[in-house]
Write an enzyme that holds these catalytic residues in place. Structure first.
Site: not given
Ligand SMILES: *Cc1c(COP(=O)(O)O)cnc(C)c1O
Length: 369
Positions: A38, A136, A264, A313
């Protein structure tokens, strides 16, 4: 070691084969393996991984969603594929591609019977999921009668397997709980076998289940993280090899004066004259901001270069003041040093999360080391 001039995720099929051999060496005779592929094969490259595992003799695959199963079928994977968490809206597509659903609730069972009937299916293979503690997905043991009653009224479905999932198979402190889960699964499956006129197979163990609970192998095991090189313990990690290596390159080096900032929001302020390297990988690629400000690091020429300031990013900056390196040099984000285990631990996470977070933007390069 192969050098790349951009960020790539290298996928080593020989490491995969090593891990598969190691995990299957833990199995009793005749136990089958289901490879969990998966989330793009835990962030790696599900097609290449599945093809190699098919070649190695894996019996079954598991994915989380129908879309992932379709991608494997499109790539030519022919082995049976269990879809662990299918949604009714995709049941038709699931049947069209011969994918096998996990049936985890009465609602899902009713929907699936309806769709299977409308598509004139006979004895379509399905897998009943029982909740033995994870809370779950899955039926409770007490729902068994209702499930069997519904099944008696249809020939469209056939139970291929009954399964459950362990909650804490990697945690020695939860041994008692795990043993109870195993017993509870045994009881549930025996009750079903008494009522069904045909045989089905059983599975409960994930990777850590295989490593820690040989009594819970039943007929098949579902291994994920171990195939990719992690065994949820320092000892087992030594027996396995990381399949994925995230490599990058130094784009630019900056000489930063004392008092200047980097990145930043001035996330790093140089206390001394420093040298930083800018690396083309950022939080959009799966290296979260949590790794910023010295929490995470990369390896350059075998040396640790801590991330300075905030992760951007598309890039991040690392401190290379004491590392002899140049623009264009190779950077290891994770692989064998640091491992995804070590790096993820720095932010209180686990390799599962770091590996699967690596964005599809990053090129996958399949190799055999
Ligand atoms: C993901 C998953 C697995 C694989 O677990 P690992 O710890 O990665 O081996 C097995 N079974 C189910 C139901 C899962 O969701």
């Amino acid at each position: 070691m192969a050098q790349f001039k951009e960020t790539v995720l290298e996928i080593d099929l020989n490491a995969l084969a090593h891990n598969y051999t190691y995990l299957t060496s833990k199995l009793h005779n005749g136990i089958k393996t289901m490879a969990v592929v998966k989330a793009f094969g835990y962030g790696s490259e599900s097609t290449a991984i599945a093809k190699e595992l098919e070649r190695l003799g894996v019996h079954y695959f598991a994915v989380a969603y129908v879309k992932e199963g379709i991608a494997l079928r499109d790539a030519g994977v022919t082995a049976p594929i269990l879809v662990l968490h299918p949604q009714p809206i995709n049941f038709e597509a699931l049947i069209d591609r011969c994918l096998e659903p996990s049936i985890y609730s009465i609602r899902i069972l009713s929907h699936f019977i309806e769709v299977a009937r409308s598509k004139n299916q006979k004895a379509y293979p399905v897998h009943l999921k029982f909740n033995t503690g994870l809370n779950r997905l899955g039926f409770r043991g007490s729902e068994t009668e209702t499930v069997l009653a519904k099944l008696k009224h249809t020939k469209a479905l056939k139970i291929s397997s009954v399964f459950s999932h362990l909650v804490a198979s990697e945690d020695a402190n939860e041994k008692e709980f795990t043993l109870r889960q195993i017993e509870s699964f045994r009881t549930i499956s025996e009750n079903i076998q008494k009522e069904l006129p045909y045989d089905f197979f059983l599975h409960q163990s994930n990777t850590s289940g295989v490593l820690n609970y040989p009594q819970a192998q039943f007929d098949m095991v579902r291994v994920g993280i171990g195939l990719y090189g992690f065994g949820n313990s320092d000892i087992e990690n030594k027996n396995l090899k990381p399949v994925a290596t995230l490599k990058s390159v130094i784009s630019q080096i900056h000489i930063v004066r004392k008092g200047e900032s980097v990145g930043y929001n001035r996330g790093f302020i140089a206390k001394n004259p420093s040298r930083t390297a800018t690396i083309p990988i950022g939080h959009a690629d799966g290296i979260s901001r949590a790794y910023g400000k010295g929490v995470g690091w990369v390896t350059i020429h075998g040396q640790k270069a801590p991330i300075v300031g905030n992760v951007c990013m598309d890039m991040l900056m690392v401190n290379v003041t004491n590392i002899d390196c140049a623009e264009g040099d190779q950077v290891i984000v994770f692989g064998t040093n640091p491992t995804a285990q070590q790096l993820s631990e720095a932010v209180g996470s686990i390799p599962y999360e770091l590996l699967t977070a690596i964005s599809q933007r990053i090129k996958r390069v399949v190799c055999r080391k």
